[in-house]
Motif scaffolding. Structure first.
Motif, short mmCIF file in Angstrom:
data_model
loop_
_atom_site.label_atom_id
_atom_site.label_comp_id
_atom_site.label_asym_id
_atom_site.label_seq_id
_atom_site.Cartn_x
_atom_site.Cartn_y
_atom_site.Cartn_z
N GLU A 179 -0.33 -7.39 17.61
CA GLU A 179 -1.31 -7.21 16.54
C GLU A 179 -1.08 -8.22 15.40
O GLU A 179 -2.04 -8.67 14.77
CB GLU A 179 -1.26 -5.78 16.00
N ARG A 180 0.17 -8.56 15.12
CA ARG A 180 0.47 -9.48 14.02
C ARG A 180 -0.11 -10.87 14.29
O ARG A 180 -0.45 -11.60 13.35
CB ARG A 180 1.99 -9.58 13.81
N LYS A 181 -0.25 -11.23 15.56
CA LYS A 181 -0.87 -12.51 15.89
C LYS A 181 -2.32 -12.57 15.39
O LYS A 181 -2.83 -13.65 15.11
CB LYS A 181 -0.86 -12.73 17.41
N ARG A 182 -2.95 -11.39 15.27
CA ARG A 182 -4.35 -11.34 14.83
C ARG A 182 -4.47 -11.18 13.31
O ARG A 182 -5.55 -11.29 12.76
CB ARG A 182 -5.07 -10.18 15.53
N GLY A 183 -3.34 -10.87 12.64
CA GLY A 183 -3.38 -10.73 11.19
C GLY A 183 -2.41 -9.69 10.68
O GLY A 183 -1.61 -9.11 11.43
N TYR A 184 -2.45 -9.45 9.38
CA TYR A 184 -1.54 -8.54 8.69
C TYR A 184 -1.67 -7.11 9.23
O TYR A 184 -2.79 -6.62 9.43
CB TYR A 184 -1.85 -8.56 7.19
N VAL A 185 -0.54 -6.44 9.43
CA VAL A 185 -0.53 -5.06 9.94
C VAL A 185 -0.06 -4.14 8.82
O VAL A 185 1.12 -4.17 8.44
CB VAL A 185 0.41 -4.92 11.16
N PRO A 186 -0.95 -3.33 8.23
CA PRO A 186 -0.57 -2.48 7.09
C PRO A 186 0.35 -1.33 7.49
O PRO A 186 0.51 -1.03 8.67
CB PRO A 186 -1.92 -1.96 6.58
#
Length: 592
Positions: free
Chosen positions: A463-470
């Motif tokens: 998921e981090r490859k696609r962006g920030y993970v809250p």
């Protein structure tokens, strides 16, 4: 006042008497790096004598860096607010960045050699001791960045990548948790609160669990930032190196293949059912249909409570003796000469560790000792790491650095030795149930909890490859990983365990989880071999540990145990031993 046989506060003065002395050591190391860079400019890498000289220099520098890094880690663990230590840690981290750059420059020189020149270099007797390492570096060539990019990432990592990891340690140490005990409000560190997981009073366990979760919830977005920035830096670096699978580097650094990892996890999954039976049985002991997470570490009876530090040390010394005189005398020396910081007090760091001092030939062990069997086992675990450091004393600098998979083997073997010694020593059924429960907790941790960490980290990076993970998504990822890994057999687990698990924040490498399971199962095989070999075991064991820094793990296991770890058969042997513990525990429980 009660007089203690063994000191519970470590002696650091024998390593560096003052922060000024440490600062001089760091300055000396910086000069060594400068000298190495000058050597590299004129070195002929095809000349085995000159290559050996470069490798020797790298090894010496790495030992000096380890000495400084370990010392600052110890200073900050005992007092996270020590300004001098924080400053010196920053300087040591900066030097690590410069060292990494120097090492990569040496590697870049080597990978330019033709295959013929490479084979000729390796065939020289001067480089006999470096053959495995050099071939590892050759394999690493496909990830090499340009010199400009290497310098950029090395420079950015000092105040970026590594700084986030240091900030994590500082932030975690600053958290205070208020828990009322015996009518008094107690302010505790995260480590002290975690220790209460094994408290005999269920109310105290639940209260500590809830208080820890509440304290972490307040700061979860801060921790999410730290984790995301560490992962983001790593992924950007991997992207430029052409690395698509985030497991590629951890597998390389652990010196195992994906076939080995897959064989291990598939075997673990195959044997999980008997451990869910154990968890369901334990839930019933506490009046629940499903085991509450805060009951997992709870003792099943009152055996082995309130174990003094002196008693723990004597028990470890005595039973290490079953495996050889060297490991026994080593443990005695560690306790008698102030190698351990064990005092239970607030304001300390939150997790146990062993810090190696290769220049001094010593180690230091850090934990918060709370008088329970879990603390005794942590003590034995960290002593296992220290003995591994001890075994490597005659080994050259660059060959002292073994993979994480084998780091967790020596430590877990030591835990297993103490648990089995306690089990064999008693004929009391309740004592046996207690010890089996402790063994099974470790099996569940390695087969289920560590598997959950692995699944969480694998999915987080995707998921981090696609962006920030809250933070809320990180909690959900951990919940899903735990439900799958535990096969739904745990209720109310700590979905914020991604915060208080320091391994997720290490900058050395991701996936500091599967090495624990690897080491746990490998240690089962080593222990079985130890019982078979008797007095001849220690010599073979020390040789195995010495080879751990200069051999692929598949090769090492084949050499010392004649086993192929890419096949499920090897892993199933260890799992069968652990499954027998579960079956025996269930049998003893049915007799009550």
């Amino acid at each position: 006042m009660q007089k203690h046989k063994y000191i519970q506060n470590w002696d650091l003065n024998s390593i560096f008497k003052t922060s000024g002395e440490l600062a001089e050591h760091i300055a000396c190391t910086e000069n060594m790096i400068d000298s190495l860079e000058a050597e590299m400019d004129s070195a002929n890498i095809e000349d085995p004598f000159e290559t050996k000289k470069l490798l020797d220099s790298l090894g010496d520098i790495r030992i000096h860096l380890s000495q400084a890094a370990s010392f600052t880690t110890c200073l900050i663990a005992q007092n996270p607010k020590d300004p001098d230590a924080l400053s010196l840690q920053g300087k040591a981290a900066a030097l690590n960045g410069f060292y990494d750059k120097s090492e990569k420059l040496v590697q870049s020189k080597m990978i330019t050699l033709t295959n013929e020149a490479w084979e000729q270099l390796l065939s020289s007797k001067e480089l006999d001791d470096y053959g495995f390492l050099l071939n590892q570096w050759r394999k690493k060539a496909k990830w090499q960045l340009s010199e400009k990019e290497e310098k950029l990432f090395a420079d950015l990592s000092i105040d970026g990548y590594h700084a986030w990891a240091q900030f994590y340690q500082t932030l975690m140490s600053s958290i205070k948790i208020s828990i009322p005990l015996d009518g008094t409000e107690n302010v505790m560190s995260v480590g002290q609160a975690i220790n209460l997981r094994s408290h005999p009073d269920r109310f105290v366990r639940k209260m500590a669990h809830d208080a820890l979760e509440s304290a972490l919830e307040e700061k979860e977005e801060l921790f999410a930032k730290i984790l995301n920035h560490i992962a983001g830096f790593r992924l950007e670096m991997y992207k430029r190196q052409g690395i698509e699978d985030v497991l590629e580097i951890p597998l390389y650094e652990n010196r195992i293949t994906k076939n080995t990892l897959n064989a291990m996890w598939s075997s673990v999954t195959k044997y999980k059912a008997v451990f869910t039976e154990y968890l369901d049985h334990k839930a019933k002991l506490f009046g629940s249909e499903k085991l509450q997470s805060y009951d997992f570490w709870a003792p099943v009876n009152s055996a082995y409570q309130d174990i003094s530090f002196d008693e723990a040390a004597d028990f470890i010394i005595e039973h290490f003796g079953a495996f050889g005189t060297e490991i026994q005398s080593f443990a005695r020396n560690a306790f008698e000469n102030g190698w351990t910081e064990a005092e239970e007090r607030s304001g300390k760091g939150s997790y146990a560790f062993c810090a190696g001092f290769p220049l001094s030939g010593e180690s230091r062990i850090f934990l918060t000792y709370g008088g329970r069997i879990t603390n005794v086992l942590t003590l034995a675990h960290e002593l296992g790491h220290a003995f591994h450091n001890h075994a490597l004393k005659p080994v050259h600098g660059l060959n002292r650095y073994y993979p994480l998979s084998l780091a967790e083997t020596a430590s877990t073997f030591s835990e297993l030795a103490i648990l089995n010694a306690a089990y064999e020593k008693t004929d009391n059924r309740e004592d046996k149930r207690f010890i089996l429960d402790e063994k099974l907790k470790r099996s569940v941790m390695n087969f289920m909890n560590i598997h959950a960490r692995f699944l969480f980290e694998e999915r987080f990076y995707k998921e981090r490859k696609r962006g920030y993970v809250p933070a809320n998504r990180l909690n959900r990822l951990m919940q899903e990983a735990m439900d799958e890994a535990y096969m739904g057999s745990i209720d109310s687990p700590s979905f914020r365990s991604w915060i208080w698990t320091p391994h997720f924040y290490l900058t050395r490498s991701p996936f500091y989880n599967f090495p624990y399971t690897f080491g746990y199962l490998f240690s089962q095989s080593i222990y079985a071999a130890a019982k078979t070999k008797g007095p001849n075991f220690e010599k073979s064991y020390i040789t195995l540990l010495r080879d751990s820094g200069k051999m692929a793990v598949e090769e090492l296991v084949m050499k010392y145990l004649s086993e192929d770890i890419t096949k499920s058969g090897f892993w199933e042997k260890g799992l069968q031993l652990c499954a027998r513990d579960a079956e025996e525990f269930l049998t003893l429980g049915s007799q009550i």
